[in-house]
Structures are given as structure tokens and as C-alpha cells.
Scaffold this active site. Structure first.
Site, short mmCIF file in Angstrom:
data_model
loop_
_atom_site.label_atom_id
_atom_site.label_comp_id
_atom_site.label_asym_id
_atom_site.label_seq_id
_atom_site.Cartn_x
_atom_site.Cartn_y
_atom_site.Cartn_z
N PRO A 192 84.75 58.37 -11.62
CA PRO A 192 83.55 59.13 -11.96
C PRO A 192 82.57 59.18 -10.79
O PRO A 192 82.44 58.25 -10.01
CB PRO A 192 82.96 58.34 -13.14
CG PRO A 192 84.12 57.62 -13.73
CD PRO A 192 85.01 57.28 -12.58
N GLU A 193 81.88 60.31 -10.69
CA GLU A 193 80.85 60.48 -9.66
C GLU A 193 79.54 59.87 -10.17
O GLU A 193 79.37 59.55 -11.34
CB GLU A 193 80.66 61.96 -9.37
CG GLU A 193 81.94 62.74 -9.19
CD GLU A 193 82.54 62.64 -7.80
OE1 GLU A 193 81.80 62.68 -6.80
OE2 GLU A 193 83.78 62.53 -7.71
N LYS A 207 77.69 53.81 -8.76
CA LYS A 207 78.70 53.96 -9.79
C LYS A 207 78.79 52.74 -10.70
O LYS A 207 79.72 52.61 -11.49
CB LYS A 207 80.06 54.24 -9.15
CG LYS A 207 80.09 55.52 -8.33
CD LYS A 207 81.48 55.77 -7.78
CE LYS A 207 81.50 57.04 -6.94
NZ LYS A 207 82.86 57.33 -6.43
N ARG A 239 93.43 59.52 -3.18
CA ARG A 239 92.18 60.15 -2.80
C ARG A 239 92.43 61.65 -2.64
O ARG A 239 92.46 62.17 -1.52
CB ARG A 239 91.66 59.58 -1.49
CG ARG A 239 91.26 58.10 -1.54
CD ARG A 239 90.03 57.90 -2.37
NE ARG A 239 89.41 56.60 -2.12
CZ ARG A 239 88.44 56.09 -2.84
NH1 ARG A 239 87.96 56.78 -3.87
NH2 ARG A 239 87.92 54.91 -2.57
#
Length: 273
Positions: free
Chosen positions: A2-3, A51, A259
Site C-alpha cells: 500500500p502507498e 506506511k 518491484r
């Protein structure tokens, strides 16, 4: 993963459901803290830090959690059916008379003294959505390792806290460079603009789980066509909204974790690996 905007919104929902309320249910399903009982204590606040999520509880305690790739916190009303996943995926339950917060698949869950929070978040750079946001410090930290690829530097939470793979790809697109370009080779002024844009994008998206970068004032296309909420992320093989070139995808990093990185070969200059 999650950002920062998703974590911020999760914290707001948890805060609204739990803050200033006495816990009537407490269940931490991790071996180290399985015997901890927080019932009878008041939740003081739920604060996001990059985060990370910090749930502060009466008595000088903080429940620290991190969602990483698959974790989530869900909030349910009294008597509402829990729908976040099977029971064996539940790692934490915090409830009061009106609401129950359930943490699913949380890879990080620990109870610590509030006075010791810096041990888990003290390494973070300026928080894009926090009161400590400082664009100048963020720029300085990004430029401190000029040979590092831009994408890796943006993901390093020690530089600035809150950026994940989505914003990494979107920011590189908006800067018209690939995520593999060394930070030190960015054109003059681009690093400062990247940091300002990152802050603007997260602020614009922090109140919704449906993220959009193409309709913000920071974005050049302003497209609202179906499937065009983002410029490049998740759009492999689809035409670039700016030039029509098919979007490409590759992994970036040391290979220790996925990624996924998206970019437009037509719009973005620089190395591609």
C-alpha cells in the site's frame, strides 16, 4: 505494498471507529503478544507514519502495525458480518461497543511503549502526509546518493515516507525519465519538482481508495477515459495516454522482492535496466 495515501485513509477510519472509546475486546493473534489484554483501556488515537500505523492506547502503549503487501485493517459495525478473509488470517481484533477493527494478514504487529515509537519509525524520512513534511529535507536525502536509480531512491522510506511502486512509476512518468536513471543525472530542478508533485498527488488521493493521477493538477493529460486513472502503472501493453506508445513493465531492484515498474519508452528518457 500500500502507498502512503492508503495507509493514511486506513488510519482515519480506524481513528473514527476506535479513538476516545474503551476497548471491550482485544485479541492479538501473534505468539509474542497473545496474552496481552487491552480491554478496559481507552484508545487515544490512530496515527499514520509513512506506511506504518500507530494505535496509541491508554497506559502508554502503542500497537504498531504495517500492511506490507497483503495486510489490511477492516472496520465493522456491531453485528456486521466480517468479510476481510478467513478466520485464520486474522492477526488482531480491537473492539468497542459500536465498532470492531479486524487486522488481516498483518506481517508486522507488535505492542510497545509509546515512548519507544522512534525505535520502529525513527528511521523514516519526512512523511508526505504528516506534520513533519519538509520538501527540502526530502530533496537533500534523494540527492545524497547521486548514483542510485530514481525508482529505488523514491522507494527508500528513509528519503521520504509514503511512496510505493504505483507512485514511483507515476512520478517517473511525470518527470519524463525512466525509474532507472541515476538521481544525479536528473535535469536541473526536476528533483525538486518530483518531491512537490509527490506531495500533491498523495494529498489529492488520501481520501479515496480509488487512486487517480491523471486527473490531478500535477498531471498533464487530465484523462478520465475508462482504464486511465493512472498514466502507466498496471497498463502494460496499453497505449500511453500521452504519445500512444505501448507501456512496458519490468522488475526493478535487487530481486529480493517484486518491484513491478511501468514506463513509456516514447515519453521517458534514460536507461531501462
Amino acid at each position: 505494498m500500500p502507498e502512503g495515501d492508503t495507509v493514511w485513509l486506513t488510519a482515519q477510519r480506524l481513528h473514527r471507529a476506535l479513538a476516545a472509546q474503551v476497548l471491550t475486546r482485544s485479541d492479538l493473534r501473534v505468539p509474542r503478544f497473545a496474552t496481552a489484554d487491552l480491554t478496559g483501556r481507552t484508545v487515544l488515537d490512530v496515527t499514520p507514519r509513512g506506511k506504518h500505523l500507530l494505535t496509541r492506547i491508554e497506559g502508554g502503549l502503542t500497537l504498531h502495525s504495517h500492511l506490507r503487501m497483503d495486510g489490511s485493517w477492516q472496520v465493522y459495525g456491531s453485528g456486521e458480518r466480517w468479510r476481510g478473509g478467513p478466520a485464520h488470517q486474522i492477526r488482531a481484533i480491537l473492539g468497542n461497543e459500536a465498532h470492531t477493527a479486524v487486522g488481516y494478514r498483518l506481517p508486522v504487529l507488535e505492542l510497545l511503549r509509546t515512548a519507544d515509537e522512534e525505535q520502529v519509525v525513527g528511521h523514516l524520512g519526512p512523511d508526505l502526509l504528516g506534520p513533519d513534511w519538509d520538501a527540502d529535507i526530502a530533496v537533500a536525502r534523494l540527492l545524497s546518493d547521486p548514483a542510485r536509480p530514481l525508482g529505488e531512491a523514491l522507494l527508500d522510506q528513509r528519503n521520504l515516507a509514503g511512496i510505493g511502486n504505483v507512485y514511483k512509476s507515476e512520478l517517473a512518468f511525470l518527470a519524463r525519465v525512466t525509474p532507472w536513471l541515476p538521481v544525479g543525472e536528473l535535469p536541473a530542478g526536476i528533483t525538486e519538482r518530483l518531491v512537490i508533485t509527490a506531495h500533491r498527488l498523495l494529498e489529492a488521493n488520501k481520501n479515496s481508495f480509488e487512486r487517480r493521477t491523471t486527473a490531478s493538477t500535477a498531471a498533464p493529460t487530465g484523462s478520465r477515459r475508462p482504464g486511465s486513472r493512472l498514466h502507466v502503472y498496471g497498463r502494460e501493453g496499453m497505449p500511453c495516454l500521452r504519445c500512444g506508445t505501448p507501456i512496458r513493465k519490468a522488475d526493478q531492484g535487487d530481486g529480493s522482492r517484486e518491484r513491478p515498474t511501468y514506463w513509456c519508452p516514447g515519453c521517458q528518457s534514460g536507461p531501462t535496466s
